[in-house]
Motif scaffolding. Structure first.
Motif, short mmCIF file in Angstrom:
data_model
loop_
_atom_site.label_atom_id
_atom_site.label_comp_id
_atom_site.label_asym_id
_atom_site.label_seq_id
_atom_site.Cartn_x
_atom_site.Cartn_y
_atom_site.Cartn_z
N LYS A 108 25.08 76.37 -3.93
CA LYS A 108 24.58 76.75 -3.02
C LYS A 108 23.14 78.21 -3.76
CE LYS A 108 28.88 77.06 -0.68
NZ LYS A 108 29.75 78.78 -0.08
N HIS A 109 23.43 78.16 -4.74
CA HIS A 109 22.79 78.59 -5.87
C HIS A 109 21.38 78.16 -6.33
CE1 HIS A 109 21.23 82.39 -8.22
NE2 HIS A 109 21.92 82.99 -7.09
N GLY A 110 20.31 78.72 -6.27
CA GLY A 110 19.03 78.15 -7.03
C GLY A 110 18.40 76.91 -6.74
N THR A 111 18.83 76.74 -5.31
CA THR A 111 18.18 75.38 -4.82
C THR A 111 16.31 75.78 -4.86
OG1 THR A 111 19.14 75.90 -2.61
CG2 THR A 111 20.47 73.97 -3.54
N LEU A 112 16.34 77.11 -4.53
CA LEU A 112 15.18 76.83 -4.63
C LEU A 112 14.63 77.01 -6.12
CD1 LEU A 112 14.41 79.18 -1.63
CD2 LEU A 112 13.87 76.52 -2.07
N ARG A 113 13.65 76.71 -6.57
CA ARG A 113 12.83 76.58 -8.26
C ARG A 113 11.74 77.10 -8.44
NH1 ARG A 113 17.04 76.74 -10.73
NH2 ARG A 113 16.14 75.47 -12.21
N GLY A 114 11.49 78.28 -9.01
CA GLY A 114 9.69 78.87 -8.92
C GLY A 114 9.19 78.99 -9.74
N GLY A 115 8.18 79.22 -10.36
CA GLY A 115 7.35 78.85 -11.32
C GLY A 115 6.55 79.69 -11.74
N GLU A 158 14.08 70.80 -4.02
CA GLU A 158 14.95 68.97 -3.29
C GLU A 158 14.89 68.91 -1.76
OE1 GLU A 158 14.39 66.40 -5.85
OE2 GLU A 158 13.82 68.17 -6.59
N ASP A 159 15.19 70.10 -1.04
CA ASP A 159 15.85 70.24 0.36
C ASP A 159 14.69 70.62 1.31
OD1 ASP A 159 16.58 70.57 2.85
OD2 ASP A 159 18.51 71.54 2.55
N PRO A 160 13.87 69.29 1.37
CA PRO A 160 12.20 69.59 2.35
C PRO A 160 12.63 70.72 3.78
CG PRO A 160 12.64 67.25 1.69
CD PRO A 160 14.07 68.19 1.93
N ALA A 161 13.40 71.30 4.16
CA ALA A 161 13.75 71.77 5.48
C ALA A 161 13.57 72.47 4.85
CB ALA A 161 15.51 71.25 6.36
N LEU A 162 14.69 73.19 3.42
CA LEU A 162 15.02 73.99 2.87
C LEU A 162 14.07 75.43 2.66
CD1 LEU A 162 17.01 76.85 2.04
CD2 LEU A 162 16.91 75.79 -0.44
N LEU A 163 13.48 74.02 2.26
CA LEU A 163 11.68 74.93 1.09
C LEU A 163 10.84 75.19 2.70
CD1 LEU A 163 9.78 75.50 -0.71
CD2 LEU A 163 8.83 72.68 -0.79
N HIS A 164 10.44 74.32 3.92
CA HIS A 164 9.61 74.40 5.05
C HIS A 164 10.63 76.17 5.33
CE1 HIS A 164 7.42 74.14 8.62
NE2 HIS A 164 9.22 74.83 9.30
N ALA A 221 11.90 78.13 3.94
CA ALA A 221 11.24 79.33 2.13
C ALA A 221 9.80 79.76 2.89
CB ALA A 221 12.08 79.07 1.60
N VAL A 222 9.33 78.62 3.15
CA VAL A 222 7.50 78.91 3.56
C VAL A 222 7.09 80.09 4.47
CG1 VAL A 222 5.48 77.80 3.86
CG2 VAL A 222 7.21 77.03 2.05
N GLU A 223 8.85 79.76 5.83
CA GLU A 223 7.84 80.59 6.49
C GLU A 223 8.24 82.30 6.94
OE1 GLU A 223 7.39 80.22 9.99
OE2 GLU A 223 6.08 77.83 8.96
N ALA A 224 9.01 82.26 6.17
CA ALA A 224 10.09 83.33 5.88
C ALA A 224 9.04 84.07 4.58
CB ALA A 224 11.15 83.31 4.94
N GLN A 248 2.95 75.36 1.59
CA GLN A 248 3.74 74.42 1.06
C GLN A 248 2.53 73.74 1.60
OE1 GLN A 248 7.30 72.93 3.94
NE2 GLN A 248 7.61 71.33 2.58
N ILE A 249 2.69 71.96 0.01
CA ILE A 249 1.65 71.10 -0.02
C ILE A 249 2.30 70.09 -0.14
CG2 ILE A 249 0.10 73.23 -1.71
CD1 ILE A 249 0.81 72.31 -4.29
N ALA A 250 3.59 70.12 -0.51
CA ALA A 250 4.06 68.63 -0.74
C ALA A 250 5.12 69.39 0.44
CB ALA A 250 4.49 68.19 -2.01
#
Length: 733
Positions: A549-556, A565-571, A573-576, A584-586
């Motif tokens: 459950k942890h670290g599914t978002l990766r930042g650099g 790897e989860d487009p819905a989760l990234l979306h 996160a972008v909203e938040a 979001q670029i991809a």
């Protein structure tokens, strides 16, 4: 007094002392030595300065003070008295209670002379300014006239008073305890309030025109608790403290201090305008350290007192800096973190010993009825350290139940002002840091002796193993090494402190460790490599479940990017993350116009669990560099007044005095008048009136204040006021 007064002076007595006796006085009165007095006359003047005498009076026990009081009561401020006179007076005044014997009284007189507040060989006198330097209305001896009520009886009698009677007593309290009235006469109307109060024992008749408020009644009216005079020492009966329990308590404070340093290194605490810490800051640190706000206040106060923390501008500045000061660690904190356990606890105990911050006052109302903030000026009391020393010294002599009596004997003036609530707080702090555990422990006894507590503390050896159990608890049989302790505090929460402690793994604690840059593999390796037995499978399952459950978002650090790897989760996160410019670029990648640390922080506040990664995908700890404020400049220690310097001072004073001619001044008018007020003596005043005519008048002085004397004319009974500068002589009748 007249200029040719035969009354002995302190100067003349000093001239008669041998070098050993004079050295003893200088040893007891070091504040009078530096700078070096040019001669004995100058030394005598310094010995009679009120500020110096106050320091002496604070060192005297109640036996010595009651002997001094007895000497004053029989006139030793005005004329010589003898030791048998004092002994006889005390035996009479104290016949109803246990009192000192002749040997004890003579020993007290010797000690008073060693401080030069009494002087003489066979005939003794009290040095000028000694009795006025005592607290207002100070009295240890029973009332010599009038009221013989005990405290409980006085309290009961006062409670039953009418408003009129209470108003009269209140007026006398405000007036200093004395009052003039025609109703003081023996033949006064018994239905009048003053005679009724005299009969009830709430007032004492001084003479036909004067009444006095008894000291015990005054204490009741002022709402102060009873402090019975303890004129004999309390037999020593204190048992040594439990050093193991003391060390266990102290090591928990060491642990909290390390956690506090880490917390303030990453996020220094902003201060209020007055330099204190606000309620929100204390609450935040309480949650981070997982202890009560009271304990947070204690450990912050201790850190400041020890020099581990300080107010200032930290380097580097916090990202959200708005100007102003912060509380942050100093470079000394780094030395503390690297020291062994005994030295760490010793450093904290040295800071606590001299700490003048009162964390228990936080939240109370100050003089302006505003709440007191931690580290503000209102939370600092200069007398706290001295009171702490007295309380611990008392506990080293007697059991806690006899502490009040012991303090009343050894430090009567301080005990007179020492509130029971403050004593309780000081003992509670001593238990918290391990200075008191059923008795005074070795570290605190070292402090009492002026030694380094670290050398007296026997901290247990560190261990490098623990026992991990299936219920997610970790049993640690002793103190961990600093490196292991830091990791343990990161991955688990403390459940039971002590030399043998218990920690618990939980989803919250493991997420905290992952947020701090540790990977699941690193946590698992730490547990396996130090576990005394095989790691339970339930622990491994817990770690792997949380990791999914942890670290599914990766930042650099590309200023910056976010991937998942989860487009819905990234979306989501972008909203938040709109405040940090996330875009979001991809389907699986977004970028932000903000530093990575700011992005990660924003998303964590929104409920996500992102982690930072390097170019290879490995987790990074992106916490900022530890903030530090410069250490305070330590004042140069004062050179002690050792025996060599004392002997040199004696020789120099003798040499200069031999070359000095002239006569020392006799007792001044002010001292004689003050003594006449306390002794209720009649005097003949010589003064110059407004027309410049020299006049003599027989009077009884009542008060001496603000450069003027109020006195009763013995002939007419009228009260006259004399300006002190117009008085030319005082003759005691």
């Amino acid at each position: 007094m007249k200029k040719d007064s035969p009354v002995p002076t302190l100067h003349r007595w000093l001239e008669q002392l041998n070098n050993e006796e004079l050295s003893g006085i200088l040893r007891n009165r070091p504040d009078t030595v530096l700078p070096l007095p040019p001669n004995l006359g100058s030394l005598a003047a310094r010995l009679q300065l009120r500020v110096s005498i106050v320091r002496v009076l604070l060192q005297l026990n109640s036996l010595e003070l009651v002997v001094l009081e007895a000497a004053a009561n029989i006139g030793a401020e005005l004329h010589p008295v003898t030791a048998p006179d004092i002994i006889k007076y005390l035996n009479t005044a104290l016949k109803e209670q246990p009192h000192p014997d002749e040997t004890q009284i003579k020993h007290a007189l010797t000690r008073l002379k060693s401080f030069a507040i009494m002087y003489g060989t066979e005939e003794l006198m009290i040095a000028q300014e000694t009795m006025p330097a005592l607290p207002n209305n100070w009295q240890l001896l029973p009332e010599s006239r009038g009221s013989h009520l005990n405290f409980a009886a006085a309290q009961e009698a006062v409670d039953k008073l009418s408003a009129q009677h209470r108003k009269i007593l209140g007026t006398l309290v405000a007036a200093g305890g004395f009052g003039l009235t025609k109703d003081a006469a023996l033949g006064a109307d018994p239905t009048r309030p003053i005679p009724q109060l005299i009969v009830a024992g709430l007032l004492a008749r001084v003479d036909e025109q004067t009444v006095k408020l008894p000291a015990i009644v005054r204490r009741v009216l002022e709402g102060r608790p009873e402090i019975p005079a303890q004129l004999l020492p309390v037999p020593a009966n204190a048992a040594p403290g439990n050093d193991d329990a003391g060390v266990a308590a102290g090591l928990e404070v060491v642990r909290l201090s390390r956690l506090l340093i880490d917390a303030l290194s990453q996020s220094p605490a902003t201060t209020l305008k007055g330099g204190g810490l606000g309620v929100r800051t204390i609450s935040r640190l309480s949650k981070e350290l997982e202890v009560s706000e009271t304990e947070v206040a204690r450990v912050i106060s201790l850190g400041v007192a020890t020099g581990l923390l300080r107010r200032g501008v930290p380097d580097p500045l916090p990202a959200d800096d708005e100007g102003g000061d912060y509380i942050a660690p100093t470079p000394l904190a780094d030395e503390f973190l690297e020291a062994d356990l005994s030295e760490q606890l010793g450093m904290l105990m040295r800071g606590w010993w001299n700490q003048n911050i009162a964390p228990w006052m936080v939240g109370q109302a100050d003089e302006k009825d505003k709440p007191i903030h931690l580290l503000s000026a209102a939370s600092v009391r200069d007398i706290i350290a001295d009171n702490r020393h007295k309380v611990i010294a008392g506990l080293a002599r007697v059991e806690r139940e006899q502490l009040r009596a012991d303090l009343s004997f050894n430090y009567p003036i301080a005990a007179h002002r020492l509130q029971p609530e403050l004593v309780a707080e000081l003992i509670s702090e001593a238990q918290w840091i391990g200075a008191y555990a059923g008795g005074v422990t070795a570290g605190a006894r070292a402090l009492l002796a002026g030694e380094d507590p670290a050398k007296a503390i026997k901290a247990p050896k560190t261990v490098d193993y623990f026992i991990v159990q299936g219920d997610f608890t970790i049993m640690v049989p002793g103190p961990l090494t600093p490196e292991m302790q830091k990791t343990m505090d990161t991955i688990a929460s403390l459940e039971s402190p002590g030399l043998a402690s218990v920690y618990r793994l939980s989803e919250k604690s493991i997420r905290h460790a992952l947020d701090m840059g540790l990977s699941t593999a690193e946590i698992l390796e730490f547990l396996k490599s130090h576990a005394a037995m095989e790691l339970p499978q339930s622990v491994a399952y817990l770690l792997s479940d949380i990791a999914r459950k942890h670290g599914t978002l990766r930042g650099g650090p590309a200023l910056s990017y976010l991937r998942s790897e989860d487009p819905a989760l990234l979306h989501q996160a972008v909203e938040a993350g709109k405040e940090v410019g996330l875009h979001q670029i991809a389907p699986t990648v977004a970028i932000a116009q903000a530093p990575l640390l700011q992005v990660i922080t924003q998303l964590r506040q929104a409920g996500f669990q992102p982690v930072a990664e390097d170019t290879t995908g490995a987790s990074l700890n992106i916490a900022p560099a530890a903030a530090r404020v410069p250490a305070a400049n330590q004042p140069a220690p004062k050179a002690p007044l050792d025996e060599t310097r004392i002997q040199a001072a004696v020789k120099a004073i003798r040499r200069e005095d031999a070359a000095t001619t002239g006569v020392a001044s006799e007792q001044p008018t002010l001292a004689v008048l003050q003594a006449a007020v306390r002794g209720q003596r009649t005097v003949t005043l010589g003064f110059v009136d407004k027309q410049g005519v020299a006049v003599h008048r027989v009077v009884k002085p009542l008060t001496v204040t603000a450069g003027q004397v109020d006195a009763i004319d013995e002939a007419s009974g009228a009260v006259h006021r004399f300006m002190l500068h117009r008085i030319s002589e005082v003759i005691v009748d």
